[in-house]
Enzyme design. Structure first.
Site, PDB file in Angstrom:
ATOM      1  N   SER A 145      36.516 -47.331  29.204  1.00  0.00           N
ATOM      2  CA  SER A 145      36.566 -46.137  30.049  1.00  0.00           C
ATOM      3  C   SER A 145      36.483 -44.905  29.164  1.00  0.00           C
ATOM      4  CB  SER A 145      37.880 -46.101  30.836  1.00  0.00           C
ATOM      5  OG  SER A 145      38.080 -44.839  31.446  1.00  0.00           O
ATOM      6  N   TYR A 158      46.686 -46.891  31.753  1.00  0.00           N
ATOM      7  CA  TYR A 158      45.251 -47.108  31.919  1.00  0.00           C
ATOM      8  C   TYR A 158      44.495 -46.715  30.648  1.00  0.00           C
ATOM      9  CZ  TYR A 158      40.535 -46.888  33.830  1.00  0.00           C
ATOM     10  OH  TYR A 158      39.189 -47.082  34.047  1.00  0.00           O
ATOM     11  N   ILE A 191      32.149 -42.536  37.863  1.00  0.00           N
ATOM     12  CA  ILE A 191      31.041 -43.216  38.521  1.00  0.00           C
ATOM     13  C   ILE A 191      31.282 -43.172  40.030  1.00  0.00           C
ATOM     14  CG2 ILE A 191      29.765 -45.372  38.731  1.00  0.00           C
ATOM     15  CD1 ILE A 191      29.541 -44.022  35.978  1.00  0.00           C
ATOM     16  N   LEU A 192      30.289 -42.739  40.753  1.00  0.00           N
ATOM     17  CA  LEU A 192      30.437 -42.558  42.196  1.00  0.00           C
ATOM     18  C   LEU A 192      30.279 -43.887  42.939  1.00  0.00           C
ATOM     19  CD1 LEU A 192      28.536 -39.188  42.605  1.00  0.00           C
ATOM     20  CD2 LEU A 192      31.010 -39.564  42.462  1.00  0.00           C
TER      21      LEU A 192
END
Length: 268
Positions: A145, A158, A191-192
Protein backbone atom coordinates in the site's frame (compact mmCIF):
# COMPACT_ATOMS: atom_id res chain seq x y z
CA UNK A 1 -1.69 -12.15 -27.07
CA UNK A 2 -1.50 -14.72 -24.26
CA UNK A 3 1.01 -13.15 -21.89
CA UNK A 4 0.56 -15.74 -19.11
CA UNK A 5 -0.45 -18.78 -21.12
CA UNK A 6 0.03 -22.12 -19.31
CA UNK A 7 0.49 -20.44 -15.94
CA UNK A 8 -1.66 -21.37 -12.94
CA UNK A 9 -2.61 -18.45 -10.72
CA UNK A 10 -4.24 -18.24 -7.30
CA UNK A 11 -5.71 -14.81 -6.57
CA UNK A 12 -6.72 -14.16 -2.96
CA UNK A 13 -9.47 -11.64 -2.40
CA UNK A 14 -10.42 -12.27 -6.00
CA UNK A 15 -14.19 -11.73 -5.80
CA UNK A 16 -14.08 -7.93 -5.96
CA UNK A 17 -11.96 -4.83 -6.50
CA UNK A 18 -8.29 -5.26 -7.33
CA UNK A 19 -8.46 -9.05 -6.98
CA UNK A 20 -11.36 -9.27 -9.41
CA UNK A 21 -9.50 -7.16 -11.96
CA UNK A 22 -6.33 -9.24 -11.62
CA UNK A 23 -8.17 -12.57 -11.86
CA UNK A 24 -10.09 -11.43 -14.93
CA UNK A 25 -7.06 -10.05 -16.76
CA UNK A 26 -4.92 -13.09 -15.91
CA UNK A 27 -7.61 -15.40 -17.28
CA UNK A 28 -7.97 -13.35 -20.44
CA UNK A 29 -4.20 -13.50 -20.93
CA UNK A 30 -4.21 -17.29 -20.80
CA UNK A 31 -3.73 -18.31 -17.17
CA UNK A 32 -5.77 -20.92 -15.35
CA UNK A 33 -7.12 -18.92 -12.41
CA UNK A 34 -8.40 -19.84 -8.97
CA UNK A 35 -10.41 -17.10 -7.25
CA UNK A 36 -10.09 -17.40 -3.48
CA UNK A 37 -12.31 -15.31 -1.24
CA UNK A 38 -14.19 -15.28 2.06
CA UNK A 39 -17.17 -14.37 -0.10
CA UNK A 40 -17.33 -17.79 -1.72
CA UNK A 41 -20.56 -17.07 -3.58
CA UNK A 42 -18.96 -13.99 -5.12
CA UNK A 43 -15.89 -16.02 -6.04
CA UNK A 44 -18.05 -18.71 -7.68
CA UNK A 45 -19.90 -16.06 -9.64
CA UNK A 46 -16.64 -14.59 -10.96
CA UNK A 47 -15.34 -18.05 -11.91
CA UNK A 48 -18.61 -18.97 -13.63
CA UNK A 49 -18.56 -15.75 -15.65
CA UNK A 50 -14.99 -16.40 -16.80
CA UNK A 51 -15.79 -20.01 -17.74
CA UNK A 52 -18.84 -18.85 -19.68
CA UNK A 53 -16.57 -16.48 -21.62
CA UNK A 54 -14.28 -19.38 -22.53
CA UNK A 55 -11.55 -19.06 -19.90
CA UNK A 56 -10.35 -21.53 -17.24
CA UNK A 57 -11.31 -20.55 -13.71
CA UNK A 58 -12.38 -22.07 -10.40
CA UNK A 59 -13.36 -20.75 -6.97
CA UNK A 60 -12.38 -21.71 -3.45
CA UNK A 61 -13.26 -20.41 0.01
CA UNK A 62 -10.48 -18.52 1.79
CA UNK A 63 -10.26 -17.18 5.33
CA UNK A 64 -6.97 -15.27 5.21
CA UNK A 65 -6.83 -15.24 9.00
CA UNK A 66 -6.68 -19.02 9.17
CA UNK A 67 -3.52 -20.95 8.25
CA UNK A 68 -5.37 -24.15 7.34
CA UNK A 69 -7.70 -22.28 5.02
CA UNK A 70 -4.73 -20.73 3.22
CA UNK A 71 -3.04 -24.11 2.83
CA UNK A 72 -6.31 -25.63 1.61
CA UNK A 73 -6.60 -22.94 -1.10
CA UNK A 74 -3.08 -23.71 -2.32
CA UNK A 75 -3.75 -27.45 -2.35
CA UNK A 76 -7.07 -26.94 -4.12
CA UNK A 77 -5.25 -25.01 -6.86
CA UNK A 78 -2.66 -27.77 -7.30
CA UNK A 79 -5.33 -30.49 -7.29
CA UNK A 80 -7.38 -28.57 -9.85
CA UNK A 81 -4.63 -27.65 -12.30
CA UNK A 82 -1.58 -29.75 -11.39
CA UNK A 83 0.61 -26.95 -10.03
CA UNK A 84 0.73 -23.31 -8.99
CA UNK A 85 3.08 -20.87 -10.70
CA UNK A 86 1.54 -17.50 -9.78
CA UNK A 87 0.35 -16.42 -6.33
CA UNK A 88 -1.27 -13.03 -5.84
CA UNK A 89 -1.43 -12.37 -2.09
CA UNK A 90 -4.04 -9.66 -2.23
CA UNK A 91 -6.17 -9.87 0.92
CA UNK A 92 -5.97 -6.88 3.23
CA UNK A 93 -8.09 -5.30 5.96
CA UNK A 94 -8.43 -1.89 7.54
CA UNK A 95 -10.78 -0.49 10.18
CA UNK A 96 -10.99 3.25 10.67
CA UNK A 97 -12.93 2.90 13.93
CA UNK A 98 -10.44 0.62 15.71
CA UNK A 99 -7.09 1.07 13.91
CA UNK A 100 -6.25 4.40 15.51
CA UNK A 101 -3.13 6.14 16.84
CA UNK A 102 -0.58 4.30 18.98
CA UNK A 103 -2.15 5.28 22.30
CA UNK A 104 -5.74 4.49 21.34
CA UNK A 105 -5.50 1.60 18.88
CA UNK A 106 -7.54 -1.47 19.76
CA UNK A 107 -4.87 -4.10 20.45
CA UNK A 108 -7.08 -6.95 19.29
CA UNK A 109 -7.43 -5.09 15.99
CA UNK A 110 -3.63 -4.77 15.83
CA UNK A 111 -3.32 -8.55 16.19
CA UNK A 112 -6.06 -9.16 13.61
CA UNK A 113 -4.42 -6.94 10.98
CA UNK A 114 -0.97 -8.42 11.58
CA UNK A 115 -2.50 -11.87 11.10
CA UNK A 116 -4.53 -11.07 7.97
CA UNK A 117 -2.42 -8.40 6.24
CA UNK A 118 1.05 -9.75 6.93
CA UNK A 119 1.01 -13.33 8.20
CA UNK A 120 -1.29 -14.43 5.37
CA UNK A 121 1.35 -13.30 2.87
CA UNK A 122 3.97 -15.34 4.72
CA UNK A 123 1.71 -18.41 4.85
CA UNK A 124 0.50 -18.21 1.27
CA UNK A 125 4.10 -18.04 0.12
CA UNK A 126 5.18 -20.76 2.55
CA UNK A 127 2.62 -23.20 1.16
CA UNK A 128 3.06 -22.24 -2.51
CA UNK A 129 6.85 -22.19 -2.73
CA UNK A 130 7.42 -25.98 -2.58
CA UNK A 131 5.04 -26.42 -5.52
CA UNK A 132 6.77 -23.64 -7.44
CA UNK A 133 10.12 -25.30 -6.79
CA UNK A 134 8.78 -28.51 -8.33
CA UNK A 135 7.43 -26.53 -11.27
CA UNK A 136 10.81 -24.95 -11.94
CA UNK A 137 9.87 -21.44 -10.83
CA UNK A 138 7.04 -19.03 -10.25
CA UNK A 139 5.98 -15.51 -9.40
CA UNK A 140 4.64 -14.31 -6.06
CA UNK A 141 2.96 -10.91 -6.07
CA UNK A 142 1.99 -9.16 -2.84
CA UNK A 143 -0.35 -6.23 -2.31
CA UNK A 144 1.29 -3.59 -0.15
CA UNK A 145 0.00 0.00 0.00
CA UNK A 146 1.02 3.61 -0.35
CA UNK A 147 0.53 3.52 3.43
CA UNK A 148 3.71 1.44 3.69
CA UNK A 149 5.79 4.49 2.77
CA UNK A 150 4.34 7.31 4.87
CA UNK A 151 2.69 7.54 8.27
CA UNK A 152 -0.76 8.85 9.14
CA UNK A 153 -2.82 10.08 12.09
CA UNK A 154 -4.62 6.73 12.24
CA UNK A 155 -4.36 3.26 10.61
CA UNK A 156 -1.21 2.47 12.58
CA UNK A 157 -1.59 -1.29 12.17
CA UNK A 158 -2.52 -1.09 8.50
CA UNK A 159 0.50 0.99 7.52
CA UNK A 160 2.85 -1.06 9.67
CA UNK A 161 1.64 -4.38 8.26
CA UNK A 162 1.88 -3.09 4.70
CA UNK A 163 5.44 -1.91 5.36
CA UNK A 164 6.07 -5.44 6.58
CA UNK A 165 4.75 -6.80 3.28
CA UNK A 166 7.28 -4.64 1.40
CA UNK A 167 10.18 -6.08 3.39
CA UNK A 168 8.86 -9.65 3.45
CA UNK A 169 8.75 -9.42 -0.34
CA UNK A 170 12.50 -8.80 -0.35
CA UNK A 171 13.14 -11.75 1.97
CA UNK A 172 11.16 -14.14 -0.22
CA UNK A 173 12.93 -12.84 -3.34
CA UNK A 174 16.34 -13.26 -1.72
CA UNK A 175 15.75 -16.72 -0.29
CA UNK A 176 14.13 -18.35 -3.32
CA UNK A 177 15.54 -16.50 -6.30
CA UNK A 178 17.92 -19.34 -7.16
CA UNK A 179 14.85 -21.55 -7.56
CA UNK A 180 13.62 -19.12 -10.25
CA UNK A 181 10.89 -17.91 -7.91
CA UNK A 182 10.40 -14.18 -8.15
CA UNK A 183 8.60 -12.09 -5.55
CA UNK A 184 7.45 -8.52 -6.07
CA UNK A 185 4.89 -6.24 -4.49
CA UNK A 186 2.51 -3.55 -5.66
CA UNK A 187 1.73 -0.52 -3.49
CA UNK A 188 -1.54 0.99 -4.73
CA UNK A 189 -2.63 4.51 -4.01
CA UNK A 190 -6.30 5.35 -3.74
CA UNK A 191 -8.04 2.96 -6.12
CA UNK A 192 -11.66 3.61 -6.99
CA UNK A 193 -12.97 0.14 -6.27
CA UNK A 194 -16.70 -0.19 -5.54
CA UNK A 195 -15.86 -0.24 -1.82
CA UNK A 196 -13.96 3.06 -2.08
CA UNK A 197 -16.67 4.70 -4.17
CA UNK A 198 -19.42 3.56 -1.82
CA UNK A 199 -17.70 4.37 1.49
CA UNK A 200 -15.53 7.44 0.88
CA UNK A 201 -17.18 10.86 0.53
CA UNK A 202 -16.36 12.90 -2.55
CA UNK A 203 -14.59 15.63 -0.57
CA UNK A 204 -12.15 13.00 0.76
CA UNK A 205 -11.58 11.60 -2.73
CA UNK A 206 -10.87 15.15 -3.88
CA UNK A 207 -8.15 15.53 -1.24
CA UNK A 208 -6.31 12.53 -2.68
CA UNK A 209 -6.69 13.91 -6.19
CA UNK A 210 -5.30 17.26 -5.05
CA UNK A 211 -2.04 15.67 -3.89
CA UNK A 212 -1.60 13.28 -6.83
CA UNK A 213 0.76 14.36 -9.58
CA UNK A 214 -1.91 13.12 -11.98
CA UNK A 215 -5.34 14.78 -11.92
CA UNK A 216 -7.28 11.63 -11.04
CA UNK A 217 -7.33 8.59 -8.78
CA UNK A 218 -6.67 5.00 -9.83
CA UNK A 219 -8.95 2.27 -11.16
CA UNK A 220 -8.75 -1.43 -10.31
CA UNK A 221 -7.37 -2.30 -13.75
CA UNK A 222 -4.39 0.01 -13.12
CA UNK A 223 -3.30 -2.57 -10.57
CA UNK A 224 -4.63 -5.59 -12.46
CA UNK A 225 -2.45 -4.88 -15.49
CA UNK A 226 0.59 -4.58 -13.22
CA UNK A 227 -0.23 -8.00 -11.77
CA UNK A 228 -0.30 -9.48 -15.28
CA UNK A 229 3.11 -7.94 -15.98
CA UNK A 230 4.62 -9.33 -12.78
CA UNK A 231 3.06 -12.75 -13.40
CA UNK A 232 4.38 -12.89 -16.95
CA UNK A 233 7.86 -13.65 -18.24
CA UNK A 234 8.08 -10.01 -19.33
CA UNK A 235 9.26 -9.29 -15.77
CA UNK A 236 11.59 -12.30 -15.53
CA UNK A 237 14.57 -10.17 -14.41
CA UNK A 238 12.63 -8.29 -11.76
CA UNK A 239 12.40 -9.44 -8.16
CA UNK A 240 12.28 -8.00 -4.67
CA UNK A 241 10.76 -4.76 -5.92
CA UNK A 242 7.66 -2.81 -4.95
CA UNK A 243 5.84 -0.94 -7.70
CA UNK A 244 4.28 2.21 -6.28
CA UNK A 245 1.19 2.78 -8.40
CA UNK A 246 -0.31 5.83 -6.75
CA UNK A 247 -0.53 8.60 -9.32
CA UNK A 248 2.69 10.25 -8.17
CA UNK A 249 1.18 10.95 -4.74
CA UNK A 250 4.52 10.83 -2.93
CA UNK A 251 6.73 11.95 -5.80
CA UNK A 252 6.93 15.68 -5.17
CA UNK A 253 7.48 18.07 -2.28
CA UNK A 254 4.20 17.89 -0.30
CA UNK A 255 3.72 21.65 -0.57
CA UNK A 256 3.35 21.51 -4.38
CA UNK A 257 -0.45 21.17 -4.44
CA UNK A 258 -0.92 24.13 -2.11
CA UNK A 259 1.70 26.34 -3.75
CA UNK A 260 0.03 25.72 -7.12
CA UNK A 261 -3.19 27.10 -5.67
CA UNK A 262 -1.26 30.03 -4.15
CA UNK A 263 0.38 30.82 -7.49
CA UNK A 264 -2.95 30.61 -9.32
CA UNK A 265 -4.50 33.05 -6.87
CA UNK A 266 -1.66 35.51 -7.47
CA UNK A 267 -2.53 35.59 -11.16
CA UNK A 268 -6.17 36.51 -10.57
Amino acid sequence: MKRVENKVALVTGGASGIGLSAATLLAKEGAKVVIADFNIEGAKEVAATLVKEGYEASAVFLDAGDAQSIEDAIEFTVAQYGTITVLFNNVGLTNLQKDLDVVNIDLDEWDRLVNVNLKSVLLGSRFAIPHMQKAGGGSIINTASMGAFASDQIRTAYGTTKAGVVHLTKYIATQYGKDKIRCNAIAPGLILTPAAKNNLPQDLLDIFTKYNALPYNGEADDIGYAVVYLASDESKFMTGQTLQIEGGHYMANPTIADTNIWAANLQK
